[in-house]
Design a protein around this motif. Sequence first.
Motif, mmCIF file in Angstrom:
data_model
loop_
_atom_site.group_PDB
_atom_site.id
_atom_site.type_symbol
_atom_site.label_atom_id
_atom_site.label_comp_id
_atom_site.label_asym_id
_atom_site.label_seq_id
_atom_site.Cartn_x
_atom_site.Cartn_y
_atom_site.Cartn_z
ATOM 1 N N ASP A 76 -22.892 61.495 -15.315
ATOM 2 C CA ASP A 76 -23.252 60.725 -16.504
ATOM 3 C C ASP A 76 -22.081 60.639 -17.479
ATOM 4 O O ASP A 76 -21.851 59.599 -18.108
ATOM 5 C CB ASP A 76 -24.456 61.356 -17.200
ATOM 6 N N GLU A 77 -21.344 61.727 -17.602
ATOM 7 C CA GLU A 77 -20.187 61.736 -18.495
ATOM 8 C C GLU A 77 -19.145 60.713 -18.046
ATOM 9 O O GLU A 77 -18.567 59.991 -18.864
ATOM 10 C CB GLU A 77 -19.570 63.138 -18.543
ATOM 11 N N ILE A 78 -18.926 60.641 -16.740
ATOM 12 C CA ILE A 78 -17.960 59.681 -16.197
ATOM 13 C C ILE A 78 -18.438 58.245 -16.412
ATOM 14 O O ILE A 78 -17.662 57.361 -16.800
ATOM 15 C CB ILE A 78 -17.727 59.949 -14.699
ATOM 16 N N LEU A 79 -19.719 58.006 -16.182
ATOM 17 C CA LEU A 79 -20.264 56.662 -16.330
ATOM 18 C C LEU A 79 -20.268 56.194 -17.780
ATOM 19 O O LEU A 79 -20.266 54.990 -18.052
ATOM 20 C CB LEU A 79 -21.690 56.602 -15.769
ATOM 21 N N GLN A 80 -20.268 57.126 -18.715
ATOM 22 C CA GLN A 80 -20.347 56.777 -20.129
ATOM 23 C C GLN A 80 -18.999 56.821 -20.834
ATOM 24 O O GLN A 80 -18.939 56.760 -22.064
ATOM 25 C CB GLN A 80 -21.343 57.715 -20.821
ATOM 26 N N LEU A 81 -17.907 56.910 -20.057
ATOM 27 C CA LEU A 81 -16.580 56.893 -20.662
ATOM 28 C C LEU A 81 -16.409 55.610 -21.474
ATOM 29 O O LEU A 81 -16.642 54.509 -20.984
ATOM 30 C CB LEU A 81 -15.501 56.986 -19.587
ATOM 31 N N GLY A 82 -15.996 55.751 -22.721
ATOM 32 C CA GLY A 82 -15.881 54.594 -23.599
ATOM 33 C C GLY A 82 -14.628 53.774 -23.380
ATOM 34 O O GLY A 82 -14.585 52.581 -23.693
ATOM 35 N N GLN A 83 -13.576 54.398 -22.857
ATOM 36 C CA GLN A 83 -12.315 53.702 -22.659
ATOM 37 C C GLN A 83 -11.838 53.899 -21.232
ATOM 38 O O GLN A 83 -12.291 54.788 -20.518
ATOM 39 C CB GLN A 83 -11.261 54.224 -23.642
ATOM 40 N N GLY A 84 -10.903 53.054 -20.812
ATOM 41 C CA GLY A 84 -10.337 53.184 -19.478
ATOM 42 C C GLY A 84 -11.119 52.394 -18.449
ATOM 43 O O GLY A 84 -12.001 51.601 -18.772
ATOM 44 N N PRO A 85 -10.823 52.615 -17.180
ATOM 45 C CA PRO A 85 -11.455 51.857 -16.092
ATOM 46 C C PRO A 85 -12.932 52.207 -15.952
ATOM 47 O O PRO A 85 -13.362 53.298 -16.320
ATOM 48 C CB PRO A 85 -10.662 52.282 -14.859
ATOM 49 N N ARG A 86 -13.695 51.281 -15.419
ATOM 50 C CA ARG A 86 -15.127 51.487 -15.234
ATOM 51 C C ARG A 86 -15.416 52.093 -13.868
ATOM 52 O O ARG A 86 -14.766 51.764 -12.869
ATOM 53 C CB ARG A 86 -15.882 50.161 -15.358
ATOM 54 N N PHE A 87 -16.399 52.967 -13.823
ATOM 55 C CA PHE A 87 -16.878 53.556 -12.577
ATOM 56 C C PHE A 87 -18.211 52.909 -12.225
ATOM 57 O O PHE A 87 -19.093 52.782 -13.083
ATOM 58 C CB PHE A 87 -17.055 55.058 -12.715
ATOM 59 N N SER A 88 -18.379 52.503 -10.971
ATOM 60 C CA SER A 88 -19.653 51.969 -10.522
ATOM 61 C C SER A 88 -20.443 53.069 -9.809
ATOM 62 O O SER A 88 -19.988 54.216 -9.728
ATOM 63 C CB SER A 88 -19.445 50.761 -9.608
ATOM 64 N N ILE A 89 -21.616 52.723 -9.311
ATOM 65 C CA ILE A 89 -22.500 53.686 -8.646
ATOM 66 C C ILE A 89 -22.727 53.234 -7.204
ATOM 67 O O ILE A 89 -23.075 52.083 -6.951
ATOM 68 C CB ILE A 89 -23.856 53.781 -9.377
ATOM 69 N N MET A 90 -22.539 54.130 -6.273
ATOM 70 C CA MET A 90 -22.754 53.798 -4.866
ATOM 71 C C MET A 90 -24.225 53.488 -4.601
ATOM 72 O O MET A 90 -25.116 54.145 -5.144
ATOM 73 C CB MET A 90 -22.356 54.963 -3.958
ATOM 74 N N LYS A 91 -24.468 52.517 -3.741
ATOM 75 C CA LYS A 91 -25.808 52.314 -3.210
ATOM 76 C C LYS A 91 -26.037 53.350 -2.106
ATOM 77 O O LYS A 91 -25.088 53.827 -1.485
ATOM 78 C CB LYS A 91 -25.941 50.908 -2.635
#
Length: 288
Positions: free
Chosen positions: A173-188
């Motif tokens: 959750d911490e990684i997904l909510q990073l406010g700056q930098g590249p975006r992380f998606s979620i694996m299906k």
Amino acid sequence: GNASSRMNHSNGKNSISNNEYSRGAHHAGSWYSNRGKDLSTTLEEFLSQAELPPETVQALTTSTTTTTTTDDQQPQSSHRSLTLRGIVCPHAGYSYSGPTAACSYQALRHELQHTADVASSSAPSSQSSSSRIQTIVVLHPSHHVYLPGCAVSGAHQLETPVGNLRVDSDLRDEILQLGQGPRFSIMKQDEDEHEHSGEMQYPYLAHILKQLNLLQHVKVLPIMCGALTVDQEVQYGRALCPMLHRPHVVTVVSSDFCHWGSRFQYNPMPSASLNKNNNSNGIGIGMP
């Protein structure tokens, strides 16, 4: 990958909500045994045959302690700093790469032994949390889906024949909510389960954690790394660095090491003439 196989990449803040799944051991029964007892026996044989260099053993068994003091300079508490920060492991079938992977996992087992000692002791919780491994991040590539970035597993647990691993949802959750930098998606789920590069690490982790009674104490977070440019590698590296640098986090890097053979147009072999002349300089050595 074509458009139909591309992983969804959200521009907004990602959320797992109630879509967590239990990641099945998709490659059990083919890449490795699906019988828990047989698999544990095989992994333990690999580990027992893996010899660590003496200097590595010394480094892993030598405690580095940090002592805190009270205002009157009286020793208050002391804890050991983690020595091992990460390991690199192959991800082929165990019949091919299991013994090589065991060399890395033997080092991790040495470090986890201290975590097991702390977890079973009566040390204060503050000391315990600062001197033991709590999370193992598994960085692995994507072989089956086009991914123009990085993605975290959406699972709540990772199933293996020797025991199931708990996923660190807080770090995810911490990684997904990073406010700056590249975006992380979620694996299906299907993309997660069909990817072998992460899965080949999970039985080793489960075997060692179960052996040390740590399955309930140490969590795992898989992160799939896609087709990144050099600039993206720097950006994602900077985004993850503060988390991977934490003293209670250890990283497993799942690597192909080298793709060798005509299929990959990589055949670094000496020519017949060079071999005949015993010219060792003619032997091609390199990485693709």
